[in-house]
Design an enzyme around this catalytic site. Structure first.
Site, PDB file in Angstrom:
ATOM      1  N   LYS A  83      44.281  26.427  41.752  1.00 18.03           N
ATOM      2  CA  LYS A  83      43.421  27.571  42.076  1.00 18.03           C
ATOM      3  C   LYS A  83      42.075  27.086  42.648  1.00 18.03           C
ATOM      4  O   LYS A  83      41.530  27.684  43.576  1.00 18.03           O
ATOM      5  CB  LYS A  83      43.186  28.443  40.837  1.00 18.03           C
ATOM      6  CG  LYS A  83      44.422  29.168  40.329  1.00 18.03           C
ATOM      7  CD  LYS A  83      44.936  30.263  41.261  1.00 18.03           C
ATOM      8  CE  LYS A  83      44.031  31.443  41.360  1.00 18.03           C
ATOM      9  NZ  LYS A  83      44.630  32.514  42.225  1.00 18.03           N
ATOM     10  N   ALA A 119      49.897  35.017  43.979  1.00 18.22           N
ATOM     11  CA  ALA A 119      49.574  33.773  43.273  1.00 18.22           C
ATOM     12  C   ALA A 119      50.773  33.315  42.467  1.00 18.22           C
ATOM     13  O   ALA A 119      51.684  34.104  42.185  1.00 18.22           O
ATOM     14  CB  ALA A 119      48.384  33.993  42.335  1.00 18.22           C
ATOM     15  N   TYR A 146      47.548  24.387  37.040  1.00 19.88           N
ATOM     16  CA  TYR A 146      47.274  25.730  37.559  1.00 19.88           C
ATOM     17  C   TYR A 146      45.803  25.830  37.998  1.00 19.88           C
ATOM     18  O   TYR A 146      45.491  26.265  39.106  1.00 19.88           O
ATOM     19  CB  TYR A 146      47.596  26.770  36.480  1.00 19.88           C
ATOM     20  CG  TYR A 146      47.078  28.160  36.771  1.00 19.88           C
ATOM     21  CD1 TYR A 146      47.714  28.988  37.692  1.00 19.88           C
ATOM     22  CD2 TYR A 146      45.940  28.654  36.122  1.00 19.88           C
ATOM     23  CE1 TYR A 146      47.230  30.265  37.963  1.00 19.88           C
ATOM     24  CE2 TYR A 146      45.454  29.921  36.383  1.00 19.88           C
ATOM     25  CZ  TYR A 146      46.096  30.726  37.301  1.00 19.88           C
ATOM     26  OH  TYR A 146      45.613  31.978  37.566  1.00 19.88           O
ATOM     27  N   TRP A 180      41.624  36.011  31.720  1.00 18.02           N
ATOM     28  CA  TRP A 180      42.471  36.652  30.709  1.00 18.02           C
ATOM     29  C   TRP A 180      42.874  38.083  31.122  1.00 18.02           C
ATOM     30  O   TRP A 180      42.634  39.054  30.400  1.00 18.02           O
ATOM     31  CB  TRP A 180      41.746  36.690  29.366  1.00 18.02           C
ATOM     32  CG  TRP A 180      41.398  35.367  28.760  1.00 18.02           C
ATOM     33  CD1 TRP A 180      41.243  34.172  29.386  1.00 18.02           C
ATOM     34  CD2 TRP A 180      41.148  35.110  27.358  1.00 18.02           C
ATOM     35  NE1 TRP A 180      40.919  33.192  28.479  1.00 18.02           N
ATOM     36  CE2 TRP A 180      40.845  33.744  27.227  1.00 18.02           C
ATOM     37  CE3 TRP A 180      41.143  35.919  26.229  1.00 18.02           C
ATOM     38  CZ2 TRP A 180      40.544  33.170  25.994  1.00 18.02           C
ATOM     39  CZ3 TRP A 180      40.835  35.343  25.001  1.00 18.02           C
ATOM     40  CH2 TRP A 180      40.548  33.985  24.896  1.00 18.02           C
TER      41      TRP A 180
END
Ligand SMILES: NC(=O)c1ccc[n+]([C@@H]2O[C@H](COP(=O)([O-])OP(=O)(O)OC[C@H]3O[C@@H](n4cnc5c(N)ncnc54)[C@H](OP(=O)(O)O)[C@@H]3O)[C@@H](O)[C@H]2O)c1
Length: 293
Positions: free
Chosen positions: A127, A58, A123, A148
């Site tokens: 995704k 990623a 971002y 997180w």
């Protein structure tokens, strides 16, 4: 069962590999398999013929993605589509990792898998499109949304806080973003548990809720308890706006984990318990490195 792991040098992949010892596992770093390269994917999959591909590759720099949109989109959105299409050709399942940042944070309760995603930064958007690309190309997928993440390699929040706490008397940490810190080791265990689960999207994070401020506070308190010498005297809570970061973040992104619990029957550790294990292992790691020097 043969597994293939992409993005094998990443933080999550590093903590996932020890859980895969019972499987025949082939790992590919970015240099060995660029997931944006369609021909390379096809060649590798034709040769390896895995039953499951776990995509740990990623583009994860949330602020960087605002400037490097093309690169972020290519890795996070287009590549999962390519992987899914090529996996379908060889009847392999795709296990993919997504994020709480697909949500805008306006819901006052934990987000379920059915809630409407609405990312507030590039971002998150990349995704979310990655999730959609996978679903467009195959029915045989497991997408795990998590939040997180921190582990034992690369840039991660507790390691950064400990480094700064060793150098500075005052730290400024955001208190208007609430979510759940998730230890990569706990996520790794969840990924293995979900390898053969019914296809679909699953939320997984540690249990509990924290602001980044709460997280930092507990990292420092635990480190002090473990006898670490720290320079820090104060942690000052600040608002996100005061940090002038490029990307907006959701103010609330706690994930509801009822579906994971229902399907797996597994206990999910609280984030504080995960943090304690992380710290003990980091201390052990430093001791071992010290002895080797
Ligand atoms: N970190 C978090 O807080 C967080 C939160 C929620 C969800 N997630 C998701 O969890 C997953 C794992 O994250 P992580 O923290 O382990 O990320 P990470 O440490 O940044 O690992 C990602 C890996 O992918 C590699 N990569 C980048 N571009 C690639 C390409 N074109 N082909 C192949 N590999 C490529 C990276 O290599 P380079 O570093 O050399 O570019 C890196 O080794 C990601 O899907 C991420 O979106 C992360």
């Amino acid at each position: 069962m043969t597994l293939l792991i992409t993005g094998a040098n990443g933080m999550l992949a590093g903590d996932l590999l020890p859980f895969l010892e019972g499987y025949q596992t082939r790992t590919f770093t970015k240099e060995e398999l660029d997931v944006t390269d369609e021909k390379a994917i096809r060649d590798v999959l034709e040769k390896e013929r895995p039953r499951v591909l776990i995509n740990c590759a990623a583009y994860t720099n949330v602020d960087g993605a605002e400037d490097e949109k093309e690169r972020a989109y290519s890795v996070n959105a287009r590549a999962p589509g390519l992987l899914a299409r090529e996996c379908r050709r060889i009847n392999a399942r795709v296990v993919h990792i997504s994020t709480d940042f697909v949500f805008d944070g306006s819901k006052p309760q934990p987000y379920t898998e059915e809630d409407l995603p609405r990312p507030v930064n590039f971002y998150g958007l990349s995704k979310l499109d990655g999730e959609r690309e996978i679903q467009k190309h195959t029915d045989n997928f497991v997408i795990i949304r998590t939040s997180w993440l921190y582990g034992h390699s690369g840039r991660n929040f507790p390691a950064t806080i400990l480094k700064r706490a060793g150098e500075l008397e005052e730290l400024r940490v955001v208190y208007d973003q609430v979510g759940t810190p998730t230890y990569t080791v706990d996520l790794a265990r969840a990924i293995v548990t979900l390898l053969e689960a019914p296809a679909g999207i699953y939320n997984f994070s540690n249990e509990g809720v924290a602001s980044w401020y709460d997280f930092a506070y507990n990292i420092i308190e635990l480190a002090k308890k473990e006898g670490m010498a720290l320079k820090v005297r104060r942690i000052r809570p600040v608002l996100s706006g005061e940090l002038n970061l490029k990307a907006k973040r959701p103010h609330y992104s706690v994930l509801h984990k009822g579906k994971y619990r229902r399907h797996t029957g597994q206990h999910i550790p609280h984030w504080l318990e995960g943090l304690e294990r992380w710290l003990k292992r980091e201390i052990q790691k430093q001791k071992t490195q010290g002895e080797k020097r």
